[in-house]
Design an enzyme around this catalytic site. Structure first.
Site, short mmCIF file in Angstrom:
data_model
loop_
_atom_site.label_atom_id
_atom_site.label_comp_id
_atom_site.label_asym_id
_atom_site.label_seq_id
_atom_site.Cartn_x
_atom_site.Cartn_y
_atom_site.Cartn_z
N ARG A 46 0.86 -1.19 0.00
CA ARG A 46 0.00 0.00 0.00
C ARG A 46 0.89 1.24 0.00
NH1 ARG A 46 -1.39 1.63 4.65
NH2 ARG A 46 -2.19 -0.34 5.44
N TYR A 98 -16.60 17.34 -15.08
CA TYR A 98 -16.96 15.93 -15.26
C TYR A 98 -18.01 15.55 -14.20
CZ TYR A 98 -16.56 10.87 -15.09
OH TYR A 98 -16.86 9.54 -15.09
N ASP A 170 -7.49 18.91 -14.29
CA ASP A 170 -7.83 17.57 -14.79
C ASP A 170 -7.44 17.57 -16.27
OD1 ASP A 170 -9.07 15.35 -15.93
OD2 ASP A 170 -10.80 15.43 -14.58
N LYS A 195 -8.79 6.62 -19.63
CA LYS A 195 -9.08 7.17 -20.95
C LYS A 195 -7.83 7.10 -21.83
CE LYS A 195 -12.88 7.96 -18.70
NZ LYS A 195 -13.20 9.22 -18.05
C1 LIG Z 1 -13.67 9.57 -16.71
C2 LIG Z 1 -13.25 10.87 -16.14
C3 LIG Z 1 -13.00 11.01 -14.75
C4 LIG Z 1 -13.22 9.87 -13.77
O1 LIG Z 1 -12.31 8.83 -13.94
P1 LIG Z 1 -12.61 7.28 -13.65
O2 LIG Z 1 -11.36 6.62 -14.10
O3 LIG Z 1 -13.82 6.91 -14.46
O4 LIG Z 1 -12.86 7.15 -12.18
C5 LIG Z 1 -12.55 12.24 -14.30
N1 LIG Z 1 -12.37 13.28 -15.14
C6 LIG Z 1 -12.62 13.19 -16.47
C7 LIG Z 1 -12.41 14.37 -17.34
C8 LIG Z 1 -13.07 11.98 -17.00
O5 LIG Z 1 -13.32 11.91 -18.33
#
Ligand SMILES: *Cc1c(COP(=O)(O)O)cnc(C)c1O
Length: 373
Positions: A46, A98, A170, A195
């Site tokens: 961890r 998001y 982000d 993504k």
């Molecule tokens: C998908 C997404 C998230 C969340 O991520 P997960 O891996 O689904 O938990 C946060 N910010 C953006 C811009 C996203 O497209």
């Protein structure tokens, strides 16, 4: 090292014990210690695991930051960053966040005494107006989802610095191949690595990169205390995905540009939302991203046109998520943004006939065939 080399050789390259060319999957929870109170740098997985550490150093190198951290999902990464702050602290968020981030702020962190304002962060005046004595950070997404609203990262970071606030970005949609917020003054960059970083729709993961030792210590404390870590198998898979990030992004950008050119010629398309069409003549925006990525939203004339498109799909897959090698298509009003009230959707411009495409890396002829109705 240049970026295209870093994606392959950044972080910890291979395995120094065996010469293995790829980082091994260290599938272990604990580590033998030479004597009580002494250890090899690893005590418990961890706290630290060599496969995860290789990934963490790789993403820190790519984002030009001081240290990286890997989590079990994008939301785990975002929640862990928010946990660095205290009850009573105030945050400024992009209003077009998001959905999952908005949910965790509204439904989870609000209960813990966090205060926040949702602001149109494309206006630095709106940001300045929202700052109060408890404000600790500005959290932005650029471009936003699904309408690709852009925020000037340099301008936000300079307002943040003057007011002694942290800038959090982000960077999921752009990836460090196209946009490196730390170089523009941001303090913390985070991703849903599910993504584009992973890139193959085969894992759920999140990463964070911070720009100082002080932030690194604060976040490592949270990562180790809360424990929302990424396991060694998924860390390895994410390293593997990142090796082709530059190649994939190049093709995503090229294909998306051709889709936009195609859509511009179709009489049934009403609006196209694509960073390349939305940045106007803002010099900072032109500089902050080296290309426009693979995401496009477009509004079509009628439900009938929408049905025609969805009945014609062979290459695109109708699915949520984005950033994989395969082209994905969705209808935000019925899928990702269904929980947003219809009036709010209308205000934002998310009509019932808005289509969002994550343009993949397939042959462009096949992609365009799907959109030829
Ligand atoms: C998908 C997404 C998230 C969340 O991520 P997960 O891996 O689904 O938990 C946060 N910010 C953006 C811009 C996203 O497209």
């Amino acid at each position: 090292m240049k970026f295209n080399t870093l994606v392959i050789h950044g972080g910890i390259d291979g395995d120094k014990h065996t010469g293995a060319v790829t980082v091994p999957i260290y599938q272990t929870s604990t580590y033998k210690q030479p004597a009580p109170g002494e250890h090899t740098g690893y005590e418990y997985s961890r706290t630290g695991n060599p496969t995860r550490v290789a990934l963490e150093q790789l993403v820190a190198d790519l984002e030009k930051g001081h240290a990286g951290f890997a989590f079990g999902s994008g939301m785990a990464a975002i929640s862990s960053v928010l946990m660095m702050f205290d009850s009573g602290d105030h945050f400024i968020f992009s209003d077009d966040l998001y959905g999952g981030t908005r949910r965790v702020v509204d439904k989870v962190f609000s209960k813990l005494g966090f205060n926040y304002s949702f602001v149109d962060t494309s206006s630095t005046e709106a940001i300045e107006k929202a700052i109060n004595e408890n404000t600790k950070a500005i959290y932005i997404e650029t471009p936003t989802n699904p309408l690709m609203k852009l925020t000037d990262i340099k301008a936000v970071a300079s307002v943040a610095k003057i007011n002694d606030l942290l800038t959090i970005v982000d960077n999921t949609f752009m990836t460090p191949y196209l946009q490196r917020p730390i170089e523009l003054g941001a303090d913390i960059v985070l991703h849903s690595a599910t993504k584009y970083l992973g890139g193959h729709s085969d894992l759920v993961a999140g990463v964070v990169v911070v720009n100082s030792e002080e932030l690194a210590q604060r976040l490592h404390f949270i990562q180790n205390s809360v424990g929302a870590i990424l396991g060694p198998q998924d860390s390895w898979l994410l390293i593997k995905g990142i090796k082709t990030l530059a190649l994939r992004m190049e093709r995503h950008c090229e294909n998306a540009r051709k889709v936009v050119e195609f859509l511009q010629k179709q009489s049934w398309v009403r609006n196209i939302y694509y960073p390349g069409l939305l940045m106007g003549d803002n010099a900072n925006l032109k500089e902050q991203m080296s290309d426009f990525g693979g995401m496009i939203s477009f509004d079509v004339e009628s439900q009938e046109i929408m049905d025609k498109i969805f009945n014609n799909l062979k290459t695109f897959t109708l699915a949520e998520s984005l950033g994989g090698v395969e082209s994905l298509i969705s209808v935000p009003a019925l899928m990702t943004h269904a929980s947003v009230p219809k009036e709010v959707r209308a205000q934002l411009g998310i009509t019932d006939t808005l289509i969002r495409a994550s343009v993949g890396v397939e042959d462009i002829e096949d992609i365009l065939k799907d959109l030829t109705i």
